[in-house]
Write an enzyme that holds these catalytic residues in place. Structure first.
Site, PDB file in Angstrom:
ATOM      1  N   ARG A 121      21.653 -29.549 -13.332  1.00 49.03           N
ATOM      2  CA  ARG A 121      21.691 -28.196 -12.759  1.00 49.03           C
ATOM      3  C   ARG A 121      23.098 -27.721 -12.390  1.00 49.03           C
ATOM      4  NH1 ARG A 121      17.088 -30.092 -10.263  1.00 49.03           N
ATOM      5  NH2 ARG A 121      15.212 -29.278 -11.267  1.00 49.03           N
ATOM      6  N   LYS A 143      31.570 -16.618 -18.916  1.00 48.90           N
ATOM      7  CA  LYS A 143      30.426 -16.531 -19.842  1.00 48.90           C
ATOM      8  C   LYS A 143      30.394 -17.807 -20.665  1.00 48.90           C
ATOM      9  CE  LYS A 143      29.987 -11.556 -20.667  1.00 48.90           C
ATOM     10  NZ  LYS A 143      30.027 -10.514 -21.714  1.00 48.90           N
ATOM     11  N   GLU A 185      42.699  -9.470 -29.444  1.00 48.30           N
ATOM     12  CA  GLU A 185      42.114  -9.298 -28.105  1.00 48.30           C
ATOM     13  C   GLU A 185      43.189  -8.846 -27.106  1.00 48.30           C
ATOM     14  OE1 GLU A 185      38.890  -9.365 -27.936  1.00 48.30           O
ATOM     15  OE2 GLU A 185      38.158 -10.830 -29.413  1.00 48.30           O
ATOM     16  N   LYS A 227      42.165  -9.530 -17.886  1.00 48.61           N
ATOM     17  CA  LYS A 227      40.756  -9.915 -17.988  1.00 48.61           C
ATOM     18  C   LYS A 227      40.231 -10.357 -16.624  1.00 48.61           C
ATOM     19  CE  LYS A 227      36.958 -11.771 -20.306  1.00 48.61           C
ATOM     20  NZ  LYS A 227      36.357 -12.625 -21.291  1.00 48.61           N
ATOM     21  N   ARG A 241      33.221  -4.085 -16.860  1.00 44.52           N
ATOM     22  CA  ARG A 241      33.432  -5.205 -17.793  1.00 44.52           C
ATOM     23  C   ARG A 241      33.087  -4.804 -19.230  1.00 44.52           C
ATOM     24  NH1 ARG A 241      32.156 -11.729 -16.855  1.00 44.52           N
ATOM     25  NH2 ARG A 241      33.016 -12.361 -18.864  1.00 44.52           N
ATOM     26  N   ASN A 245      34.370  -4.537 -24.474  1.00 45.74           N
ATOM     27  CA  ASN A 245      33.730  -4.455 -25.789  1.00 45.74           C
ATOM     28  C   ASN A 245      34.445  -3.483 -26.723  1.00 45.74           C
ATOM     29  OD1 ASN A 245      31.705  -6.259 -25.073  1.00 45.74           O
ATOM     30  ND2 ASN A 245      30.544  -4.621 -24.072  1.00 45.74           N
ATOM     31  N   HIS A 265      36.534 -13.073 -36.422  1.00 49.19           N
ATOM     32  CA  HIS A 265      36.195 -12.211 -35.294  1.00 49.19           C
ATOM     33  C   HIS A 265      37.372 -11.297 -34.879  1.00 49.19           C
ATOM     34  CE1 HIS A 265      34.424 -10.805 -31.585  1.00 49.19           C
ATOM     35  NE2 HIS A 265      35.508 -11.204 -30.937  1.00 49.19           N
TER      36      HIS A 265
HETATM   37  N1  LIG Z   1      32.910 -16.700 -23.250  1.00 43.99           N
HETATM   38  C1  LIG Z   1      33.509 -15.572 -23.560  1.00 43.99           C
HETATM   39  O1  LIG Z   1      33.698 -14.688 -22.729  1.00 43.99           O
HETATM   40  C2  LIG Z   1      34.006 -15.391 -24.960  1.00 43.99           C
HETATM   41  C3  LIG Z   1      34.892 -14.354 -25.260  1.00 43.99           C
HETATM   42  C4  LIG Z   1      35.367 -14.261 -26.551  1.00 43.99           C
HETATM   43  C5  LIG Z   1      34.956 -15.158 -27.520  1.00 43.99           C
HETATM   44  N2  LIG Z   1      34.092 -16.135 -27.194  1.00 43.99           N
HETATM   45  C6  LIG Z   1      33.635 -17.096 -28.207  1.00 43.99           C
HETATM   46  O2  LIG Z   1      34.758 -17.827 -28.667  1.00 43.99           O
HETATM   47  C7  LIG Z   1      34.473 -18.330 -29.960  1.00 43.99           C
HETATM   48  C8  LIG Z   1      35.689 -18.194 -30.824  1.00 43.99           C
HETATM   49  O3  LIG Z   1      36.718 -18.968 -30.279  1.00 43.99           O
HETATM   50  P1  LIG Z   1      38.051 -19.322 -31.069  1.00 43.99           P
HETATM   51  O4  LIG Z   1      38.543 -18.132 -31.757  1.00 43.99           O
HETATM   52  O5  LIG Z   1      38.929 -20.031 -30.124  1.00 43.99           O
HETATM   53  O6  LIG Z   1      37.529 -20.278 -32.240  1.00 43.99           O
HETATM   54  P2  LIG Z   1      37.303 -21.866 -32.374  1.00 43.99           P
HETATM   55  O7  LIG Z   1      36.976 -22.482 -31.084  1.00 43.99           O
HETATM   56  O8  LIG Z   1      36.369 -22.043 -33.499  1.00 43.99           O
HETATM   57  O9  LIG Z   1      38.737 -22.383 -32.824  1.00 43.99           O
HETATM   58  C9  LIG Z   1      39.276 -21.943 -34.050  1.00 43.99           C
HETATM   59  C10 LIG Z   1      39.810 -23.094 -34.902  1.00 43.99           C
HETATM   60  O10 LIG Z   1      41.049 -23.547 -34.385  1.00 43.99           O
HETATM   61  C11 LIG Z   1      41.048 -24.955 -34.232  1.00 43.99           C
HETATM   62  N3  LIG Z   1      41.931 -25.207 -33.108  1.00 43.99           N
HETATM   63  C12 LIG Z   1      41.708 -24.865 -31.819  1.00 43.99           C
HETATM   64  N4  LIG Z   1      42.812 -25.094 -31.090  1.00 43.99           N
HETATM   65  C13 LIG Z   1      43.743 -25.615 -31.917  1.00 43.99           C
HETATM   66  C14 LIG Z   1      45.087 -26.036 -31.751  1.00 43.99           C
HETATM   67  N5  LIG Z   1      45.724 -25.905 -30.579  1.00 43.99           N
HETATM   68  N6  LIG Z   1      45.720 -26.549 -32.823  1.00 43.99           N
HETATM   69  C15 LIG Z   1      45.111 -26.619 -34.025  1.00 43.99           C
HETATM   70  N7  LIG Z   1      43.854 -26.198 -34.263  1.00 43.99           N
HETATM   71  C16 LIG Z   1      43.181 -25.706 -33.203  1.00 43.99           C
HETATM   72  C17 LIG Z   1      39.609 -25.315 -34.067  1.00 43.99           C
HETATM   73  O11 LIG Z   1      39.362 -26.651 -34.468  1.00 43.99           O
HETATM   74  C18 LIG Z   1      38.926 -24.315 -34.986  1.00 43.99           C
HETATM   75  O12 LIG Z   1      38.951 -24.770 -36.296  1.00 43.99           O
HETATM   76  C19 LIG Z   1      33.254 -17.581 -30.455  1.00 43.99           C
HETATM   77  O13 LIG Z   1      32.151 -18.444 -30.462  1.00 43.99           O
HETATM   78  C20 LIG Z   1      33.066 -16.476 -29.433  1.00 43.99           C
HETATM   79  O14 LIG Z   1      31.705 -16.129 -29.268  1.00 43.99           O
HETATM   80  C21 LIG Z   1      33.603 -16.268 -25.941  1.00 43.99           C
HETATM   81 ZN   LIG Z   2      36.201 -10.534 -29.041  1.00 45.02          ZN
END
Ligand SMILES: NC(=O)c1ccc[n+]([C@@H]2O[C@H](COP(=O)([O-])OP(=O)(O)OC[C@H]3O[C@@H](n4cnc5c(N)ncnc54)[C@H](O)[C@@H]3O)[C@@H](O)[C@H]2O)c1
Ligand SMILES: [Zn+2]
Length: 361
Positions: A121, A143, A185, A227, A241, A245, A265
């Protein structure tokens, strides 16, 4: 060291930004969640590069470290992975007070955060984001969650970490395309609330793209502060918030119709911001000059400004599938000028079509 404070109604915590801070991870974790055991839940490929350093830092602070690895990629942000990670924690008999530390991009942060929120939990959670997107966006705001076949991020929770630890040096190994996605972003944050940041990004774009250390630290700090400020006003997304978007309704429609992974993305968000700004121009909410400035910055940062699109009716359908829809109406964040935006659910459909045309290749 740079530090941004997240102030929420029920909690507050610090977001630390410092080159090399990964080696002090243990000390920070120990301050917010002292215990003899902890779990490091990491993205598999990030672990290969930074895992030993993180583990060593945690050991130096007295932790017995259990490691759980998450296979790379959005496809692995699932309940199956959550189940595998629960098993790691259960087998190691992790307790209520044992912290869970995530090490990876947004995929790993969202998944590990969901594990931390639900294991026994809820156990103390510390984020160590390693992509620019995760540093300035995903790790800030609490989130957490995973995808299911019915859609992205449909299962989750709000669960705030005890601390966020950002080491900008790890960006040196991040693929350039991923880095640019994070920049999208940052442009979003500047567009909705900080004209000064927009000017600064225009002026420093070359140093940003060269990963200049000082400039990166400032970029991350300013974006985290924006943020955190927005989330601090509206943790559960009842109002302001939703401004975050900006570009995302058009962006998600591009991502779904192109097939996930074809357009990344951040790239879809960049295109979405251009499209929705064209819409705002059509609606006479913002000037042509703002549109031109936005498109120019996006292009200079190496992000796409045009893309091959699905037919418009299909795109419109995809827009209405967005989970941010309320009572069947598309709610859009429209820019008024650089640094200011508003939310509306009444725009002319022909203007939406025109907006799509503005980014079509
Ligand atoms: N929680 C939130 O508020 C929020 C906001 C925006 C996005 N997200 C989520 O985030 C996700 C996308 O995250 P992302 O863009 O970081 O993608 P990701 O976590 O898939 O990372 C992208 C790639 O980079 C690699 N990588 C990460 N750090 C590295 C580093 N320092 N050196 C080398 N390789 C590295 C990873 O292995 C992966 O292949 C989505 O699932 C999205 O829904 C969440
Ligand atoms: Zn985004």
């Amino acid at each position: 060291m740079r530090k941004v404070q997240m102030e929420l109604v029920h909690t507050r915590y610090d977001i630390f930004i410092e080159p090399g801070i990964l080696s002090s991870l243990g000390k920070i974790v120990h301050k917010v969640a002292p215990h003899e055991q902890c779990a490091l839940l990491a993205d598999e490929s990030v672990y290969r590069i930074y895992g030993q350093r993180a583990k060593q830092a945690l050991r130096e602070a007295g932790y017995n470290v259990v490691v759980g690895l998450q296979p790379v990629g959005e496809n692995n942000k699932t309940l199956d992975t959550v189940g595998d990670l629960y098993k790691v924690l259960l087998d190691a008999k992790l307790e209520r007070r044992s912290p869970v530390i995530s090490l990876g991009g947004g995929v790993n942060g969202d998944t590990s955060g969901f594990v931390a929120a639900t294991y026994l939990r809820g156990v103390p959670f510390i984020q160590c984001p390693t992509t620019l997107l995760a540093m300035v966006d995903a790790s800030v705001g609490g989130k957490v969650g995973v995808n299911v076949v019915q859609g992205k991020n449909l299962i989750g929770s709000f669960y705030q970490p005890r601390a966020v630890v950002i080491d900008p040096q790890v960006l040196a190994s991040l693929p350039a395309r991923e880095f640019r996605c994070g920049l999208a972003e940052c442009v979003k944050h500047a567009m909705i609330s900080d004209a000064g940041l927009f000017d600064w990004m225009e002026g420093n774009r070359n140093r940003i793209l060269q990963l200049d250390g000082e400039v990166l630290e400032e970029l991350i700090e300013r974006n985290v502060a924006i943020k955190a400020g927005i989330v601090g006003q509206d943790e559960k997304e009842h109002g302001v918030r939703a401004l975050l978007n900006f570009g995302h309704t058009f962006g998600h429609a591009i991502e779904t119709t192109a097939g996930y992974g074809v357009v990344e993305h951040g790239e879809a968000v960049a295109l979405g911001m251009i499209a929705v700004t064209r819409l705002a121009v059509c609606e006479k909410l913002c000037s042509e000059e703002t549109f031109v400035r936005l498109a120019a910055l996006i292009e200079k940062l190496g992000l796409p400004t045009r893309v091959a699109l699905a037919p418009v009716p299909e795109l419109l359908r995809a827009m209405t599938m967005d989970k941010k829809i309320i009572d069947g109406r598309i709610r859009l964040v429209l820019p008024q000028k650089v640094g200011a935006a508003t939310i509306t659910d009444s725009v002319a459909e022909e203007h939406i079509t025109e907006a799509w045309k503005s980014i079509e290749k």
